[in-house]
Enzyme design. Structure first.
Site, mmCIF file in Angstrom:
data_model
loop_
_atom_site.group_PDB
_atom_site.id
_atom_site.type_symbol
_atom_site.label_atom_id
_atom_site.label_comp_id
_atom_site.label_asym_id
_atom_site.label_seq_id
_atom_site.Cartn_x
_atom_site.Cartn_y
_atom_site.Cartn_z
ATOM 1 N N ASP A 131 81.058 50.989 40.115
ATOM 2 C CA ASP A 131 79.851 50.203 40.384
ATOM 3 C C ASP A 131 80.146 48.770 40.006
ATOM 4 O O ASP A 131 81.054 48.512 39.224
ATOM 5 C CB ASP A 131 78.708 50.674 39.474
ATOM 6 C CG ASP A 131 78.168 52.001 39.914
ATOM 7 O OD1 ASP A 131 78.365 52.347 41.073
ATOM 8 O OD2 ASP A 131 77.541 52.670 39.079
ATOM 9 N N ASP A 169 73.481 59.750 42.235
ATOM 10 C CA ASP A 169 74.939 59.639 42.132
ATOM 11 C C ASP A 169 75.569 60.975 41.751
ATOM 12 O O ASP A 169 76.781 61.166 41.874
ATOM 13 C CB ASP A 169 75.343 58.609 41.059
ATOM 14 C CG ASP A 169 75.057 57.186 41.516
ATOM 15 O OD1 ASP A 169 75.003 56.971 42.736
ATOM 16 O OD2 ASP A 169 74.894 56.310 40.654
HETATM 17 P P1 ATP Z 1 75.693 48.485 41.578
HETATM 18 O O1 ATP Z 1 75.555 49.647 42.500
HETATM 19 O O2 ATP Z 1 77.002 47.860 41.564
HETATM 20 O O3 ATP Z 1 75.135 48.721 40.233
HETATM 21 P P2 ATP Z 1 73.529 46.791 42.121
HETATM 22 O O4 ATP Z 1 72.970 47.151 40.821
HETATM 23 O O5 ATP Z 1 73.638 45.359 42.414
HETATM 24 O O6 ATP Z 1 74.905 47.375 42.363
HETATM 25 P P3 ATP Z 1 71.245 47.972 43.222
HETATM 26 O O7 ATP Z 1 70.744 48.124 41.849
HETATM 27 O O8 ATP Z 1 71.178 49.110 44.160
HETATM 28 O O9 ATP Z 1 72.716 47.533 43.248
HETATM 29 O O10 ATP Z 1 70.533 46.714 43.836
HETATM 30 C C1 ATP Z 1 70.617 46.416 45.206
HETATM 31 C C2 ATP Z 1 69.715 45.266 45.518
HETATM 32 O O11 ATP Z 1 68.379 45.605 45.215
HETATM 33 C C3 ATP Z 1 70.014 44.015 44.718
HETATM 34 O O12 ATP Z 1 70.934 43.219 45.393
HETATM 35 C C4 ATP Z 1 68.665 43.339 44.634
HETATM 36 O O13 ATP Z 1 68.432 42.562 45.769
HETATM 37 C C5 ATP Z 1 67.697 44.499 44.674
HETATM 38 N N1 ATP Z 1 67.223 44.819 43.318
HETATM 39 C C6 ATP Z 1 67.958 45.091 42.237
HETATM 40 N N2 ATP Z 1 67.195 45.370 41.180
HETATM 41 C C7 ATP Z 1 65.917 45.282 41.590
HETATM 42 C C8 ATP Z 1 64.633 45.460 40.969
HETATM 43 N N3 ATP Z 1 64.521 45.807 39.697
HETATM 44 N N4 ATP Z 1 63.550 45.267 41.703
HETATM 45 C C9 ATP Z 1 63.636 44.935 43.005
HETATM 46 N N5 ATP Z 1 64.786 44.749 43.643
HETATM 47 C C10 ATP Z 1 65.929 44.920 42.963
#
Ligand code: ATP
Length: 913
Positions: free
Chosen positions: A339, A649
């Site tokens: 991740d 996951d």
């Molecule tokens: P990883 O899988 O590497 O942990 P990540 O944490 O960036 O990646 P996600 O958490 O799935 O991936 O987030 C994807 C997208 O969702 C982010 O790019 C952001 O735009 C949006 N996002 C992340 N956190 C939030 C939240 N708490 N509320 C609303 N949107 C969010």
């Protein structure tokens, strides 16, 4: 609680599932808003005991000790001891019995140590629960829960106790652990019929079941053995046995060897009595000696302890092993899928850019501290000048579950770091959390999930009109917006292309993007559904650029992995451009290649298997894609380690060769599916675990390369004597002695061997490669031969010089052991030279073991009692010098052999170190 003699005053009513929630709260003397007080919780804990099930029954110490004798070899030895005593060799028989018992004690202690090490590691994984106590939300150890506690549930949590639900948001629970029903059960609040079966009690959440979707809150009605799962005494997290494929391979090999050796010993008995004129009694002793000499009875124990020490070392480096076979798999990992957020990056988020319809603002300030301002070009912008900032602040604060607090001098967050960054931004924009939450109370929420990539909250104002706040991935939010607003607060038409351009630019700089929007609605709405959000009609307020720099140690770890022939691939829910920029900063490859979730979906399995090989980053990927990626990589023959944290996951983690869950932000579901849990959520710890995994494998091979030549050497000595009709150069009792001291002193020291310097400069090990490969087999035979030559040579030399049989045997045994002492230095590096300071002094356990051995041998040679037992005699300085010279010769002979191997196989495993 009904099982208590006099039920405590706060007992839950019988059949909570059929009662209204308020009645249950009343009976438990607790409240929905504040929970119970900590003092009261402590009192209840005293009364009800910890919220834990009794540990699974284990064999008691006596049984575990007796089990040490449950081994073919030991049966053979015991039989030999009985026959020896019947034949009148009381001393030999006493030694045999004595050694058997000492071996059992040592085995028992080693096994205990290994089990304790693993238990301690298991304890590090004890679950936590989010509760409401003293009116505050807190995280406590799940075993401290008491009846009356108000517990929060989120997707991926394991329900920590039996709960009567008080609030549910699309809550679905997988109750298969309890009911065997694999379909998730949708939960609700209404009481159900009193005689409803467990699976139909939708108003309850039962301990041990898994939240597969949504959120909820409930009051604890039963803990520990009083829970439903406690009653049927199904054990959660069963204790893993201390076995792995490799250990089983070794155990099977040892068993086979035992029978082969017994066959050879029997043949030697027949040969000796028929063709060499030995008496039956003497030959029986010789055959027993041969068998005992050849069987590596200490090997399985050394293997177990080596694995246990490896597991302990990994734990020290923040990688907690849940399943032992993972230790082996780690050593042969060829691809790590990781991740991004928090694992490769620091997860210390800060909003640095605010993109609006008519401007781009830079945000100043550091960390989560709510101090800083806004600039456009070189011009500072005040909140009064830009009313839009207040709207953005409001949306950021209300559509948010994180809290900021000042601890000492540092601002800390409780909750999701992305949301923490938004809270800090809102405070910088002048928002007042308390006033805002009072003015616009929250009625409902659709929590963020990586599957749908947004979060929405529903509020109402004083007039009762509804307002929906939305935040999420820009493309998701943008598609639901139909207007935007200028910095001065005036409405502006939505121009998707210009927003996208600005967003792409920020993403290209490695910023994480998040859009915020709102929708005012006349009229009342009290619940928020997906369909209601997807009606659209939102006003886009801003796209926020959030920085989350790579972890410095992750950059180093990625480079280490690449040097070790391991590919690192990033799988992230983030935007492709953001992921690419971070990937470049991490040095994932010279030219970073990105594939998006949408592209993955369009690919057939065969095409995907090709594409995964050349792709470094999978962006906008959902947990469901991870499973396909693991399968595609495995189809190419890769050994895959995969990280994950969410409930979705779990399938990918299970499927991966090494599933790795996050210890801090990971859900229980992910942890339970994983083989390994990272205590610090850090990618560098995966790399460290791989290094330790390789070390464990090396050390297992070293133990084999060390123990087997000893057996071959001893057995060959006896065998030669029988073959040529010579006097036995070593008695069975002496053989037992040699076996015992080498197994407890010398070989054990190898389990503590540190990683070799180039361990992360070698390609991954082929998982199909047997532990005992050709080179190792050669080494074992070669050193076995040297030991026979030394031991036998010393015996014959001393005999020729007129020494008594006892003196010659004493010299032979000491030569064998001194040879092993020097070989112990050789074996510290299987193919690299050890002729250096570190080679001799690098492992203090080796030095300690040698010291211990010296004491043992001094006693063996000089203590009158031992002399009587083992038939030894004191040696003089001359003899010792000759024995020492043999040891040194052996050391150099093996070093020369290594140098030759390095020349012959410069590219193979014996390549120059
Ligand atoms: P990883 O899988 O590497 O942990 P990540 O944490 O960036 O990646 P996600 O958490 O799935 O991936 O987030 C994807 C997208 O969702 C982010 O790019 C952001 O735009 C949006 N996002 C992340 N956190 C939030 C939240 N708490 N509320 C609303 N949107 C969010």
């Amino acid at each position: 609680m009904t099982e208590h003699a006099s039920p405590p005053p706060f007992a839950a009513p019988a059949g909570c599932h059929a009662q209204p929630a308020d009645a249950v709260l009343l009976a438990l003397q607790t409240s929905h808003e504040a929970g119970i007080a900590s003092v009261e919780a402590a009192r209840r804990l005293d009364l009800c005991g910890a919220n834990a099930l009794p540990p699974p029954p284990r064999n008691g110490p006596l049984i575990r000790f007796l089990l040490q004798f449950h081994n073919v070899l030991i049966y053979v030895l015991l039989a030999a001891g009985v026959v020896t005593s019947v034949l009148g060799h009381a001393v030999d028989s006493a030694v045999i019995f004595g050694v058997v018992v000492i071996n059992a004690i040592i085995g028992f202690l080693q096994e205990g140590k290994a089990e304790r090490a693993l238990d301690a590691i298991r304890d590090m994984l004890s679950p936590h629960a989010h509760v409401l106590r003293d009116g505050r939300r807190q995280e406590i150890a799940a075993d401290a829960l008491v009846p009356g506690d108000i517990v929060f549930l989120a997707s991926g949590d394991r329900v920590p106790a039996d709960l009567r639900l008080l609030d549910v948001r699309s809550l679905r629970i997988d109750e298969s652990a309890l009911t065997g029903e694999s379909l998730g059960a949708d939960k609700s609040l209404s009481p159900v019929a009193a005689d409803a079966a467990l699976g139909d009690r939708t108003s309850m959440a039962y301990s041990g079941t898994l939240v597969s979707y949504g959120q909820g809150m409930g009051v604890v009605v039963a803990t520990g053995s009083a829970t439903e799962i406690g009653r049927i005494s199904t054990l959660l997290g069963t204790v893993e046995g201390m076995s792995t494929p490799l250990l089983r391979q070794v155990a099977g090999f040892s068993r086979l060897l035992t029978w082969v050796i017994l066959g050879i010993a029997a043949a030697a008995f027949v040969f000796g009595t028929q063709f060499r004129g030995y008496t039956h009694g003497d030959m029986f002793l010789a055959a027993v000696g041969l068998a005992v000499a050849a069987i590596p009875e200490g090997l399985p124990a050394i293997m177990t302890i080596t694995l246990a020490i490896g597991v302990q070392r990994m734990a020290r480096r923040h990688a907690i092993i849940r399943r032992l076979p993972a230790v082996e798999a780690l050593g042969s990992v060829t691809v790590i899928c990781s991740d991004k957020t928090g694992t490769l990056t620091r997860n210390e988020m800060a909003v640095q850019r605010v993109i609006c319809a008519d401007a781009q603002l830079r945000v100043s300030g550091a960390g989560y501290a709510p101090h800083g301002g806004f600039e456009c070009g070189s011009h500072a912008i005040s909140a009064a000048e830009a009313p839009l900032l207040a709207d953005i602040g409001r949306a950021c604060l209300l559509c948010n579950d994180a809290e900021l607090s000042l601890q000492g001098k540092e601002w800390r967050i409780v909750g999701d770091p992305t949301e923490g960054a938004l809270t800090a931004l809102a405070l910088k924009a002048g928002a007042d959390p308390r006033l805002l939450r009072e003015a616009l109370p929250r009625d409902d929420v659709i929590p963020f999930e990586s599957g749908h990539r947004f979060m929405a909250t529903l509020h109402h104002d004083e007039a009762g009109d509804a307002c929906v706040m939305l935040k999420g991935a820009p493309e998701r939010v943008l598609s639901l917006c139909s207007a935007s607003r200028r910095l001065d607060g005036a409405p502006a038409p939505l121009e998707p292309e210009s927003w996208q351009r600005a967003a792409e630019q920020a993403a290209g700089e490695g910023m994480r993007l998040l859009a915020v929007a709102e929708r005012r609605e006349a009229g009342q709405r009290r619940a928020l559904s997906f369909a209601a959000v997807e009606e659209g009609g939102f006003t886009l307020l801003a796209v926020l650029g959030i920085t989350d720099p790579p972890r410095a140690e992750a950059v180093k770890a990625v480079a280490n992995c690449m040097a070790a022939g391991i590919q690192v691939k990033m799988i992230t829910g983030d935007h492709a451009a953001t992921a690419r920029a971070i990937g470049e900063q991490l040095g994932l490859s010279r030219e970073v290649k990105v594939l998006t979730g949408a592209e993955i979906e369009r690919m057939e399995d065969a095409r995907l298997a090709e594409a995964v090989a050349e792709t470094d980053i999978f962006a906008r990927a959902s947990p469901e894609h991870k499973l396909r990626l693991v399968e595609a990589l495995q189809a190419r023959g890769e050994v895959v380690a995969m990280t994950g944290d969410g409930v979705n996951d779990a399938p990918a983690l299970k499927r991966a060769d090494v599933g790795v869950a996050m210890g801090q932000k990971g859900t229980e579901a992910a942890k339970e599916a994983a083989e390994m849990v990272l205590a610090d959520d850090n990618f560098a710890s995966v790399a460290a675990a791989v290094e330790e995994g390789r070390t464990v494998y090396d050390n297992l091979r070293k133990a084999i390369a060390y123990i087997l030549p000893t057996n071959i050497g001893q057995a060959a000595m006896v065998f030669c004597a029988v073959l040529f009709g010579l006097t036995m150069p070593i008695t069975p009792a002496q053989i037992l002695w040699v076996n015992m001291v080498t197994a407890v002193t010398l070989a054990l020291a190898l389990a503590f061997e540190r990683p070799e310097a180039d361990i992360m400069a070698r390609p991954p090990r082929d998982p199909a490669e047997p532990l005992l490969n050709g080179l190792l087999a050669w080494r074992i035979v070669f050193v076995g031969f040297l030991l026979v030559a030394g031991g036998m040579g010393m015996f014959l030399w001393e005999s020729a010089r007129g020494a008594t049989l006892e003196a010659a045997r004493t010299a032979a045994v000491n030569a064998l052991l001194i040879g092993e002492v020097f070989y112990l230095f050789n074996v510290r590096n299987l193919f690299g030279s050890v002729l250096s300071r570190d080679g001799f002094l690098g492992n203090r356990y080796v030095l300690l073991a040698i010291l211990l051995l010296a004491v043992c041998q001094a006693l063996f040679t000089y203590l009158p009692a031992m002399q009587r037992l083992f038939g030894t005699l004191p040696l003089g300085a001359d003899e010792w010098l000759r024995i020492l010279a043999f040891g040194i010769l052996l050391l150099f002979a093996v070093e020369i052999e290594k140098a030759v191997l390095r020349r012959i196989f410069p590219q193979g495993e014996a390549r120059a170190h």
